[in-house]
Scaffold this active site. Structure first.
Site, PDB file in Angstrom:
ATOM      1  N   LYS A   1       0.869  -1.182   0.000  1.00  0.00           N
ATOM      2  CA  LYS A   1       0.000   0.000   0.000  1.00  0.00           C
ATOM      3  C   LYS A   1       0.906   1.233   0.000  1.00  0.00           C
ATOM      4  O   LYS A   1       1.863   1.300   0.774  1.00  0.00           O
ATOM      5  CB  LYS A   1      -0.850   0.017   1.271  1.00  0.00           C
ATOM      6  CG  LYS A   1      -2.125  -0.795   1.168  1.00  0.00           C
ATOM      7  CD  LYS A   1      -3.220  -0.187   0.294  1.00  0.00           C
ATOM      8  CE  LYS A   1      -3.904   1.002   0.902  1.00  0.00           C
ATOM      9  NZ  LYS A   1      -4.761   0.688   2.025  1.00  0.00           N
TER      10      LYS A   1
ATOM     11  N   HIS B   1      14.246   6.058  -0.207  1.00  0.00           N
ATOM     12  CA  HIS B   1      13.507   7.321  -0.154  1.00  0.00           C
ATOM     13  C   HIS B   1      12.445   7.365  -1.227  1.00  0.00           C
ATOM     14  O   HIS B   1      12.489   6.603  -2.174  1.00  0.00           O
ATOM     15  CB  HIS B   1      14.471   8.497  -0.333  1.00  0.00           C
ATOM     16  CG  HIS B   1      15.284   8.718   0.913  1.00  0.00           C
ATOM     17  ND1 HIS B   1      16.430   8.029   1.176  1.00  0.00           N
ATOM     18  CD2 HIS B   1      15.084   9.517   1.974  1.00  0.00           C
ATOM     19  CE1 HIS B   1      16.925   8.415   2.344  1.00  0.00           C
ATOM     20  NE2 HIS B   1      16.115   9.307   2.858  1.00  0.00           N
TER      21      HIS B   1
END
Ligand code: 5GP
Length: 538
Positions: free
Chosen positions: A273, A538
């Site tokens: 998700k 990141h």
């Protein structure tokens, strides 16, 4: 009608067979030195380019076909009376086809210790010009730049007597792409060699417009990188469901990369998700792995993307009954599972990726920032060392679970902390994860540890073991492993972990306060291993 063809190829593969085929269809062949020799040796009648131009090949072969009798014959607009009259006046015969492949510039420069002079001699000038002339005039001329097209062109000529405009158009685009790539390679090499400048060129093709971007008001597209081998979303076939959205691509890619971390030894499932795996597990069967991955965060799994390394079967499909899922990505689907999932929802996207178990065919990843592109090698390794740093030495029997937990961290946005549990001998699940926090301690205190207890509650109620929830929870937490994607800057993370009965911790180490962190672990009876390798994402 194809009456005259000019063949001038560096890679002579299949050229004699092609020329023979053309000859048998009554096509006259013109050719340059080396190519003409091969054709004559094969018994094919050839006119030399020099005979057509009235000039010898000159400048050591640098000038062979660069002549109005050649380029006039290619570029002349057949539907222009003036140009046709001009051709006649200047004794220019029309050329209807070229088959050209270029001097092997890229092969040359990839050789060890290649000299600039050799590289420059391998810059083809006449070849790209022939291809560009033919491709520009594709309404009348066929431009062949790839030996793998000889067969289909001959077939078309044999069956219809002509080359269709559709084929000519496709071959023209291919020729221009080929010369563009060729020039790009020259630019990259010369920029580096002559100017010391690094150039990054990327070619993406087959762009499709997506319904919208990350949000409804954003436009979005997906382009394929045709050079990448192995499993990629670009190679997946959609068997069912709505078209993929921008976010679907991002999340499915994360799910794919996460599952690939776990290898193919056992069935593995990742549930993603918002670009983070919220569930990850291995199992003895797909169903078992799916259940365990789901248990890693049953709340977030709503509307998730599932990826597995196993063929999706009916048992796994029925497990999803009543559960909302956006995408299932698998190497294949059993027919009954496919049928079941198709009936489950019109929208559920089913993606089949037969190559899913293969290795990724790229060593790099790229990230666009405004005004620039970042390139880095993929984060492929797991750890540099395995150093037990606490009084209580790190038990070897926790190593496989710890590796699994580190793999989960690698795919989770920093700061990431994962808790993993060996729920059955040899099979692992993420018990809970803490992702994307700007400080590490929140990933543990507010997320991973808290969520683990919530998730265990669900499992406890389903399995109904003969013990109190507190005891059950304590036992699981004391057996699980906590992995951190980067070092602990302070000892607070260790204190929170110990408060939650966590006893095994993996981290890269390397903080200036490692001493305090290790002291806290020793004081609290925690054993810890340092790996020496950070896995920021990141
Ligand atoms: P061949 O082996 O037939 O002598 O030469 C074939 C190669 O010459 C092909 O790779 C083709 O692209 C290239 N070529 C054709 N015309 C010219 C030209 O005028 N100048 C240069 N430098 N190369 C050419």
């Amino acid at each position: 009608m194809v009456k005259r063809a000019l063949l001038s190829v560096s890679d002579k593969t299949g050229i004699a067979e092609f020329a023979r085929g053309l000859e048998s269809l009554g096509v006259k062949i013109i050719s340059t030195g080396g190519t003409a020799k091969i054709l004559r040796d094969a018994g094919i009648e050839v006119t030399d380019v020099s005979e057509v131009t009235g000039c010898p090949e000159m400048m050591g072969g640098r000038v062979k076909t660069l002549h109005p009798r050649i380029h006039g014959g290619l570029l002349c607009l057949r539907e222009s009376k003036e140009q046709m009259a001009e051709a006649e006046r200047e004794d220019i015969s029309l050329i209807d086809m070229v088959a050209v492949n270029l001097y092997p510039f890229e092969v040359t420069i990839s050789k060890e210790g290649v000299e600039l002079e050799e590289a420059i001699e391998n810059i083809d000038i006449g070849g790209p010009t022939l291809l560009r002339s033919a491709a520009k005039n594709y309404r009348s001329v066929t431009a062949l730049s790839d030996p793998s097209d000889y067969g289909r062109v001959l077939k078309e000529l044999r069956s219809t007597g002509v080359i269709s405009e559709e084929t000519r158009a496709a071959l023209a685009v291919k020729a221009f792409r080929h010369t563009a790539d060729y020039d790009a390679a020259i630019d990259t090499y010369l920029s580096k060699t002559l100017l010391g400048e690094n150039v990054l060129r990327m070619n993406f093709t087959d762009g499709v417009k997506l319904r919208y971007g990350e949000n409804w008001h954003q436009k979005a597209y997906f382009y394929k990188d045709p050079k990448i081998e192995g499993p990629t979303l670009a190679k997946a076939t959609q068997l069912h469901g709505k078209e993929l959205s921008y976010n679907n691509y991002v999340d499915a890619d994360n799910a794919l990369q996460t599952v690939k971390e776990l290898g193919n030894a056992n069935p593995a499932v990742a549930i993603v998700k918002h670009n983070n795996p919220c569930g990850l597990a291995t199992g003895s069967t797909l169903l078992q792995a799916l259940q365990a991955a789901w248990d890693g965060d049953p709340i977030s799994a709503y509307g998730s993307i599932i990826c597995t390394n196993e063929t999706f079967d009916l048992k796994a499909a029925t497990f999803l009954n009543g559960k909302f899922v956006e995408i299932i990505l698998a190497p294949d689907f059993n027919p009954d599972a496919l049928e079941y999932l198709k009936n489950k929802s019109e929208n559920l996207r089913l993606l089949k990726l037969p190559d899913l178990r293969e290795a990724f065919g790229t060593d790099y990843t790229y990230k666009y920032v405004i005004g620039g592109m970042l390139k880095q090698s993929r984060d492929i390794s797991l750890y540099e060392k395995w150093e037990s740093v606490t009084d209580m030495s790190y038990p070897e029997e926790k190593r496989s679970l710890s590796e699994f937990c580190l793999k989960a961290c690698k795919s989770t946005k920093s700061n990431s902390v994962n808790l993993a549990y060996e729920y059955e001998p040899g099979f692992f699940m993420v018990l809970a994860m803490g992702a994307g926090q700007p400080n590490r301690v929140d990933s543990i205190r507010k997320l991973a540890a808290t969520k683990a207890i919530e998730n265990l509650k669900v499992i406890y109620e389903r399995e109904n073991p003969e013990t109190s929830f507190e005891d059950y929870c304590q036992k699981v937490m004391s057996e699980c492993v906590m992995a951190s994607d980067a070092f602990f800057p302070f000892d607070d993370s260790i204190i929170h972990a110990a408060e939650n009965n966590i006893r095994y911790i993996v981290s890269p180490g390397g903080s200036i306060r490692d001493g305090e962190v290790i002291a806290a672990a020793n004081r609290l009876g925690v054993s810890m291993v340092f790996t020496g390798m950070r896995h920021f994402l990141h």
